[in-house]
Design an enzyme around this catalytic site. Sequence first.
Site, PDB file in Angstrom:
ATOM      1  N   GLU A 105       0.801  -1.230   0.000  1.00  0.00           N
ATOM      2  CA  GLU A 105       0.000   0.000   0.000  1.00  0.00           C
ATOM      3  C   GLU A 105       0.830   1.275   0.000  1.00  0.00           C
ATOM      4  O   GLU A 105       0.514   2.222  -0.715  1.00  0.00           O
ATOM      5  CB  GLU A 105      -0.925   0.035   1.228  1.00  0.00           C
ATOM      6  CG  GLU A 105      -2.222  -0.726   1.079  1.00  0.00           C
ATOM      7  CD  GLU A 105      -2.054  -2.222   1.252  1.00  0.00           C
ATOM      8  OE1 GLU A 105      -0.915  -2.682   1.526  1.00  0.00           O
ATOM      9  OE2 GLU A 105      -3.057  -2.932   1.115  1.00  0.00           O
ATOM     10  N   HIS A 174      -9.401  -5.002  11.277  1.00  0.00           N
ATOM     11  CA  HIS A 174     -10.093  -4.860   9.998  1.00  0.00           C
ATOM     12  C   HIS A 174     -11.426  -4.151  10.114  1.00  0.00           C
ATOM     13  O   HIS A 174     -12.245  -4.248   9.215  1.00  0.00           O
ATOM     14  CB  HIS A 174     -10.307  -6.247   9.366  1.00  0.00           C
ATOM     15  CG  HIS A 174      -9.031  -6.880   8.895  1.00  0.00           C
ATOM     16  ND1 HIS A 174      -8.135  -7.463   9.747  1.00  0.00           N
ATOM     17  CD2 HIS A 174      -8.496  -6.992   7.656  1.00  0.00           C
ATOM     18  CE1 HIS A 174      -7.100  -7.923   9.051  1.00  0.00           C
ATOM     19  NE2 HIS A 174      -7.295  -7.653   7.782  1.00  0.00           N
TER      20      HIS A 174
END
Lengths: 378, 389
Positions: A105, A174
Amino acid sequence: YLIPLSSSHYPVNQTTMHRPSLSACQLILRSFGRSGGNIVASRRFASSMNVRDALNSAMKEEIERDPNVFLMGEEVAQYEGAYKVSKGLWKLMGDKRVIDTPITEMGFAGLAVGAAMAGLRPICEFMTFNFSMQAIDHVINSAAKTYYMSAGDVKVPIVFRGPNGAAAGVAAQHSQDFASWYSHCPGLKVVSPWNSEDARGLLKAAIRDNDPVVCLENEMMYGVSFEVSPECESKDFLIPIGKAKIEIPGNHISLISYGKFVGLCVEAAAELAKEGIQCEVLNLRTLRPLDEEAIVKSVMKTHHVVTVESCWPQCGMGAEIAARIMESQAFDYLDAPLTRMTGADVPMPYAQALEAAALPQVADIVRVVRRTLNRAAK
Amino acid sequence: MPLSSSAIRANLLLLRGGGGLFVSSRLASSAVLSTRPYKLHKLESGPASEAQVTSDEARKYYRDMATVRRMETAAGNLYKEKAIRGFCHLYSGQEACCVGMEAVLDRNDPVITAYRAHGWTYTRGVPVKAVLSELTGRASGCAKGKGGSMHMYNHNFYGGNGIVGAQVPLGAGIAFAQKYREDKRVCVTLYGDGAANQGQVFEAFNMAKLWDLPCIFVCENNKYGMGTAVERAAASTAYYTRGDYIPGLWVDAMDVITVREATRFAKDWCLSGKGPILLEMETYRYHGHSMSDPGTSYRTREEVQSMRQMRDPIASFRQTLLTAELVAEEELKEIDQSVRKEVDEAVQAAKTNAVPDPKELYTNVYSQPPSGQPNYRIRGIDQFTWSAN
């Protein structure tokens, strides 16, 4: 990391799902059980569309419209998207416009920002915004601040998009809601669609915007269908960034929310309508800049306000809305203090009942509305 | 079934008898087995090409691999029954890696891995019942149901980590602490082929080498990072060389003894003060990336079937043991039955044990309240809902 099948986890608000088409004209009425009619029931709807297809069609049209627009992210091309949001796009547009990245990322977000600085218009997908934390330096320091630091020399027309907030049972690392973190930063525009119309209009507006835009979606909404207006199907359908929408008008209390939680407010409103309580449900649509005018106007009308989000309480969206109300003329119109409903101040637990207790539910919103209005609990 | 390429030389020493477990009197109590060839990076020599394996060790390795396999199958079934929610990443096919490494490690050598962690959780000493109960969100789970699949821990097992690559600098840090305290231990830090391209991995390599940290970096290369084959994600797929200045070993990790000897070599390397070392464990996962991924859109069913038939770590080890006459077939069957019983009981417990107490929502946020607010309480979903009143 998750690669789900394309079926929706979200059982509520399912209406008949079919692909939108300009020639189709389906009347689907949505009844909220309120007396006195409602704004939604009286409209003519072209068709029904789920949020996934809304995002997909928005990206497809914008990539077709502008040769500088492209999509980049993990599993977006050959896998068709971890959540199938980019289904069919790679097959249609090819390697140049839809690009699979390695699981890096920081690297690919930085690369995307660089491409934007050099004149392209990337859509940078984070598989979830939890993973954007690996790249957040580029979102803030490289994207958000650059136009300012360069005194207008360098534009960064990038869109960061992906699912935000909790899904179902995905546990602490998450499940974070980043609305508060991103809407904190000047230089960014931050949008958060709830329904399909929001998703199409806001994403298209974001892609056409010359500034960095963060688009916070929600995985649980992808499979949910909504009626969409005929205007929504136009290739130039844009929702203005910075304008909220009254989903349901009401006189007794303002429920202010964004994203998935607008749906919970709508459900709570339906339940409360049975006992004569008229909730005004305000869908923020944009988190930065907040539509302060809409917030103030609503509170001045109803005199009561509850905000609903899944951010943690401290420095969350509700905290900001409370401050704005205090700073405005709406303060004098309040008959009760604001209540902010938020995620519980804990990392998200895995076990189902604990997870449910960590987030506002419809029953909680109903309880809090009654309490704010000093009505007895049923 | 084709045999593995190892040549087998059995040493018949003592005759086994008694216990009534098996009738054959020709079983060896140990055998010398060959390891599969290694590839070396910046190393003059590598691990042993042969290793002595006792029948006790053989039984243990077989049993542990069989347990992990059956436990993961049970987890897959529980997921399909919706008893497990969220994420579930299965380790089936990769058993030789955790079992082979644990054969050399002891419980004082810390281990940290990513989210495909159930196998390691078991070999690190968490019983099957506690693993499956954690997956089904029960109070008897090893994290009280609060962590779930990706967040299981034990003494000297630092999880279970959900963010790709993050566990690698963490592992370097654990090794740093060991060196700081002059512990004579190694830290095993595992990551996948997908994580191998992460910048933080290289940052960890740099510091580990610079400061001679006793860290064994292990790349579990199962050929696919989620749905992306290694060739589409990595400019170099020779993961054992990507530590550059850190010496590396490529290991055929479908053979438990090959893994064991590589680990022995690596542990000796680190403990002799030579700094970090990198092991690439080439392995395979039979299931998709997670339970939400069928695993067939980016690889062929034939490929998966072929791996199961030709290179399964448990089947091939079984064959090796029988051929070396280290363990009798009846005994292996008994182990299978015993494993099945253990896992079946664990499944029952996982389905029926109590869920966590609601007050657990608020526990373990801090280890102690802030010194200036000893009565600190935690806010729930609104200002009327708190951990304590």
